[in-house]
Motif scaffolding. Structure first.
Motif, mmCIF file in Angstrom:
data_model
loop_
_atom_site.group_PDB
_atom_site.id
_atom_site.type_symbol
_atom_site.label_atom_id
_atom_site.label_comp_id
_atom_site.label_asym_id
_atom_site.label_seq_id
_atom_site.Cartn_x
_atom_site.Cartn_y
_atom_site.Cartn_z
ATOM 1 N N ARG A 23 -3.832 -11.795 -10.640
ATOM 2 C CA ARG A 23 -3.893 -10.532 -11.358
ATOM 3 C C ARG A 23 -3.053 -9.489 -10.634
ATOM 4 O O ARG A 23 -2.580 -9.709 -9.532
ATOM 5 N N ALA A 24 -2.897 -8.323 -11.285
ATOM 6 C CA ALA A 24 -2.079 -7.264 -10.700
ATOM 7 C C ALA A 24 -2.854 -6.522 -9.624
ATOM 8 O O ALA A 24 -3.133 -5.332 -9.711
ATOM 9 N N THR A 25 -3.239 -7.247 -8.554
ATOM 10 C CA THR A 25 -3.931 -6.649 -7.418
ATOM 11 C C THR A 25 -2.909 -5.963 -6.513
ATOM 12 O O THR A 25 -1.709 -5.976 -6.782
ATOM 13 N N ASP A 26 -3.405 -5.382 -5.413
ATOM 14 C CA ASP A 26 -2.497 -4.664 -4.525
ATOM 15 C C ASP A 26 -1.407 -5.566 -3.965
ATOM 16 O O ASP A 26 -0.286 -5.119 -3.718
ATOM 17 N N VAL A 27 -1.738 -6.864 -3.745
ATOM 18 C CA VAL A 27 -0.750 -7.797 -3.204
ATOM 19 C C VAL A 27 0.263 -8.201 -4.271
ATOM 20 O O VAL A 27 1.473 -8.224 -4.030
ATOM 21 N N PHE A 28 -0.225 -8.518 -5.467
ATOM 22 C CA PHE A 28 0.665 -9.045 -6.521
ATOM 23 C C PHE A 28 1.332 -7.952 -7.366
ATOM 24 O O PHE A 28 2.366 -8.184 -7.981
ATOM 25 N N LYS A 29 0.736 -6.766 -7.403
ATOM 26 C CA LYS A 29 1.218 -5.717 -8.308
ATOM 27 C C LYS A 29 2.689 -5.380 -8.132
ATOM 28 O O LYS A 29 3.425 -5.281 -9.124
ATOM 29 N N PRO A 30 3.202 -5.159 -6.896
ATOM 30 C CA PRO A 30 4.623 -4.805 -6.767
ATOM 31 C C PRO A 30 5.552 -5.846 -7.378
ATOM 32 O O PRO A 30 6.618 -5.496 -7.887
ATOM 33 N N THR A 31 5.156 -7.109 -7.333
ATOM 34 C CA THR A 31 6.005 -8.167 -7.883
ATOM 35 C C THR A 31 5.935 -8.188 -9.402
ATOM 36 O O THR A 31 6.963 -8.200 -10.091
ATOM 37 N N ARG A 59 -3.173 -4.642 2.264
ATOM 38 C CA ARG A 59 -3.328 -4.760 0.808
ATOM 39 C C ARG A 59 -4.178 -5.948 0.395
ATOM 40 O O ARG A 59 -4.526 -6.083 -0.784
ATOM 41 N N TYR A 60 -4.528 -6.813 1.344
ATOM 42 C CA TYR A 60 -5.176 -8.096 1.030
ATOM 43 C C TYR A 60 -6.697 -7.994 1.111
ATOM 44 O O TYR A 60 -7.260 -7.297 1.954
ATOM 45 N N GLY A 61 -7.370 -8.718 0.199
ATOM 46 C CA GLY A 61 -8.807 -8.946 0.328
ATOM 47 C C GLY A 61 -9.703 -7.839 -0.180
ATOM 48 O O GLY A 61 -10.835 -7.712 0.271
#
Length: 917
Positions: free
Chosen positions: A394-402, A419-421
């Protein structure tokens, strides 16, 4: 010049317009031909200015404009330099240094916002002073296309007319497409140039760097290495060196024979030739692979023959060369590929090799209005099974920029990344996920600016990705974006052409295929009728279900026992029978309620639907399910955020979930994992037709186990009433039928997916935000009773209060002394307290301690007493699976007082005979 003239001729051929009847399709074909010619003309070039010079010339001639130019923005975001342009005959070059503000507020606002500046007549559309700036360089109409990178205006490309001109949408679209392709090509060229320059710098550095020295005294068979030479073979400075245990042992197995042969030929060969070889080593202690360049010569003297030389580490050079080769090969491969899956797989494989990652993935971006999900598209270095059991990222803090295309994400240790966890339910990687410490993710962005998805790479060790990997992957991402855009464009044109050909063919075949179409319609109607017959069959068979043995027989035991006592007392004039009547009536009502609930699977019960939160229903049952499933089955719930409401009978829904979970538990005899998941879904027309549903929004409740799974033949019959694969006494075959009936009656559908050795998933679909009692009567006749005798004591152990009360009263009526116990533990305490019994009358299935377990404990303690079991299962495991010892006495429920009296009398009489003997 001949090549330029050829390109110009091809471009002019591309602009030739077809007849108006096919204007749209022909225009598209002409545009594609021009883009193809332009692409071929610029492809050989490795210089950005040359690419832009070719592009402005060919585009200006194709669109018949006065000037086509390109410019670079200065760091102050106002001034820009027109570095190159093409001008038609009669128009002057506009190269020079300018201020964007001088061209007006509209130009500044549109271009800095990333919007094209479109002006048909600057004198009519702009204030006089701003229009004068355009007029001063001979421009009346213009389209200027901006390049905005990371929020900053970077470059411009524009087409101009000397006279006012109303720009067509096709001209604007073509300029945008050419601009995007040109800049993408330049980015790739610069990336490749950077890679080449890096390779050259590396070569110069390695040539100038310190080298390792070796000296092989052939006569004495003594090999000497300096510290650097030892390090290149993964050895410490104080290591002892020999030819066999150090040199040969440290060589890569694939290079060992070749390097040894080169040494032998240089030292012992009849023809003197220099030793110049490249080979790989595998570090003897650190196990690292290195590329080595070795040079040496044989020196003969009076003291013997020596073989001396040097070695240097060329690993980085080889790596750069390999990276450049990968970039070139990948670009060439996907440029000629139109299959999206092949493009993405090729890019993902190349990314893994470029970055040195252990695995890589491409996630294709499918974003909905609620935050969306992402579909796994390609994997490299890991099997698809490593990801398919987990939800999509999902567009979490880790994946959102990508996924939003904001930039590259690189982390030396993702577990320590701030940004993780932070996201529920797992707050990090799920259990069993591939180990990831080093993390690198690059967005793949279309020339239109849309995010196509992201390339993700991982390694279980920390600090494995550097800036060079980031740069290489940005180049690969650019290759991927261009190839995907081209493939989609080609597919769109192909689809358009195919649709036109299909329509023409359909028109021609309309009369010729009339008979075939009629046959298809008849077959479709037959399929619908077959579905209707199957539904009617399930509905008719559903009427046959009459009860569940244990609970229903408990109720019948109360009814039959109470009515038998009523008949006996009334027969001798005793009118104190109210409690027997009340008990029988209450049990009959409970039986009627159960009967009505059983009718649910036949879809004939009036349900009592009410709005329900599916997440709350599942969560509320967790404690019950955990007790039901036992310790060997791990229960996991995956509840969708913002799950829609459903309109359903809460009791029947809980029954449905309980049935599915019990089936799942029975399919995992050695334990496993059971997952209950909720999700919001949309049922399209095709799926709705196959499942017998209406199209629209549904809530999915899925129950998944990791059990033995089912064969296709079993899956086909799983919902048939009374069909079961369980052992005798282990199931009635009503569970899934009841689920089917309830779900269908609630306007939904149920689907079953199973694989042998993997497990089973049952999916229940209930509409978004969309119940009854039958009575039964029984009569019994008075039979001859066998009375009890003085001093005979019987203990009744039964968890059902009414069944226990009726049984105890019946035994007292027969003349026995009766002691009651509500469960096995209470019975055990009474007996351990010194109570002697003539007979133990116990139910088998009870919470806490079963009747069998009670008897086993009594025997362990040395208590010997005749036992009469009773149970609501007439063919359960007590008899057929040998849970009780042979010759154990059993009185099935429901039973009459006469049955009870005669059974107990026969047991006690046998006991008396044995004691007499």
């Amino acid at each position: 010049m001949p090549a330029q003239q050829d390109d110009d001729q091809k471009a002019q051929q591309a602009v030739t317009m077809p007849p108006a009847s096919t204007e749209g399709l022909a225009a598209s074909e002409a545009r594609l031909r021009f883009l193809d010619v332009l692409g071929k003309a610029t492809a050989p070039s490795a210089d950005a200015d040359e690419i832009l010079a070719i592009t402005t010339r060919m585009l200006g001639q194709y669109l018949d404009v006065s000037v086509c130019a390109y410019a670079d923005m200065e760091p102050d975001q106002d001034h820009f330099t027109i570095r190159g342009d093409w001008s038609a005959s009669g128009s002057s070059s506009i190269r020079g240094y300018y201020s964007l503000a001088a061209f007006g507020v509209r130009a500044v606002d549109d271009l800095h916002a990333g919007r094209p500046l479109v002006i048909n007549d600057n004198r009519a559309e702009l204030p006089r002073q701003e229009a004068a700036t355009f007029q001063a360089i001979g421009i009346s109409a213009t389209i200027c296309m901006p390049l905005v990178k990371q929020g900053r205006l970077t470059a411009l490309m524009a087409i101009h007319h000397r006279q006012p001109h109303v720009w067509r949408p096709t001209e604007l679209a073509l300029l945008g497409e050419v601009t995007e392709r040109s800049w993408a090509h330049i980015e790739r060229v610069r990336s490749q140039q950077t890679a080449r320059e890096a390779a050259e710098r590396l070569k110069l550095a390695t040539d100038a760097a310190s080298i390792g020295i070796w000296d092989f005294d052939v006569t004495a068979n003594r090999l000497t290495w300096d510290t650097r030479c030892k390090a290149l073979f993964g050895l410490p400075p104080d290591a002892e060196i020999t030819y066999e245990s150090s040199f040969l042992a440290g060589l890569h197995p694939d290079d060992r024979d070749r390097a040894d042969k080169a040494v032998q030929e240089s030292v012992f060969g009849t023809i003197t030739k220099p030793f110049n070889i490249e080979y790989r080593t595998i570090g003897i202690t650190d196990h690292r692979e290195r590329w080595i360049a070795a040079n040496g010569d044989v020196v003969a003297s009076n003291d013997g023959v020596r073989f001396v030389g040097s070695v240097r580490d060329i690993t980085a050079q080889k790596k750069a060369e390999r990276h450049l080769q990968i970039m070139n090969d990948t670009g060439a491969t996907i440029a000629a590929e139109l299959d999206l899956e092949k493009i993405v797989q090729t890019v993902t494989d190349a990314g893994v090799e470029l970055s040195g990652a252990e695995f890589g993935a491409f996630f294709y971006n499918v974003l909905d209005n609620e935050g969306g999900s992402y579909m796994l598209y390609a994997l490299s270095g890991a099997p698809r099974s490593a990801f398919e059991t987990y939800p999509m990222p999902r567009a979490t803090d880790v994946f959102k920029p990508t996924f939003l295309g904001e930039g590259v994400v690189r982390s030396n240790d993702i577990l320590k990344d701030p940004r993780y966890g932070h996201n529920l339910p797992r707050k990090g990687m799920p259990e069993g996920h591939l180990p990831v410490r080093s993390y690198l993710a690059v967005p793949v962005i279309s020339r239109s600016g849309a995010v196509l998805g992201g390339l993700f790479f991982g390694h279980q060790e920390t600090e494995r990705f550097g800036e060079e990997h980031e740069t290489a992957l940005l180049g690969i991402a650019g290759h991927a974006a261009t190839a995907i855009d081209n493939a989609r464009l080609f597919q769109a044109v192909e689809a358009e052409l195919a649709e036109r050909r299909r329509a023409e063919a359909a028109l021609q075949a309309l009369n010729a295929t009339l008979e075939e179409r009629v046959a298809e319609e008849v077959a479709e109607r037959a399929k619908a009728e077959e579905q209707l017959r199957q539904a009617q069959k399930m509905e008719a068979v559903g009427q046959l279900t009459g009860g569940i043995a244990h609970d229903f027989n408990n109720m019948l035991a109360v009814i039959l026992g109470g009515l038998s006592m009523l008949q006996r007392r009334l027969a001798r004039g005793d009118t104190d029978v109210g409690r027997f009547v009340d008990g029988a009536v209450d049990a009959a009502q409970r039986a009627a309620t159960l009967t009505q609930r059983l009718l649910a699977f036949s879809r004939r019960q009036p349900l009592s639907p009410q709005p329900l939160d599916p997440n709350r229903v599942v969560g509320g049952m967790s404690e019950l399910l955990n007790r039901t499933l036992g310790e060997t089955v791990a229960l996991e719930t995956v509840l969708a955020a913002g799950a829609w409401q459903i309109n359903a009978d809460p009791g029947q829904l809980e029954n449905t979930l309980l049935n599915l979970c019990v089936n799942a538990r029975d399919a995992m005899p050695n334990g496993g994992r059971l997952t209950i998941e909720t999700a919001n879904i949309y049922v399209d027309e095709r799926y709705a037709r196959d499942a017998g549903l209406e199209t629209g929004q549904f809530v999915l409740i899925a129950v998944t186990d990791t059990g033995t799974g089912m064969a296709d033949a079993v899956v086909a019959k799983a919902f048939d009433p009374f069909y079961t694969t369980k052992a005798v006494g282990k199931g009635t075959g009503l569970g899934l039928s009841q689920v089917y009936g309830f779900v269908r009656q609630s306007g939904g559908a149920v689907k079953l997916y199973s694989e042998i050795g993997v497990g089973t998933t049952v999916k229940v679909y209930l509409p978004r935000h969309y119940g009854a009692i039958a009575a039964a009567e029984e009569n019994t006749a008075v039979q001859h009773l066998s009375p009890g005798r003085e001093g005979e004591v019987i203990m009744v152990v039964e968890d059902d209060d009414r069944v226990r009360a009726v049984s105890a009263d019946a035994l007292r009526e027969l003349g026995y002394t009766v002691i009651e116990a509500a469960d096995g533990a209470e019975a055990l305490r009474i007996i351990e307290g010194g109570q002697t019994l003539s007979l133990l009358f116990t139910d088998v299935v009870m919470p806490g301690m079963s009747g069998r377990e009670l008897v086993d404990q009594l025997r362990t303690k040395g208590v010997s007493v005749p036992v009469l079991y009773t149970t609501g299962y007439t063919r359960n495991a007590i008899v057929h699976n040998g849970i009780l010892e042979p010759h154990t006495q059993l009185l099935p429920k429901p039973f009459t007082i006469e049955d009870l009296a005669n059974k107990i009398r026969s047991i006690l009489d046998v006991k008396s005979l044995r004691e007499t003997d």
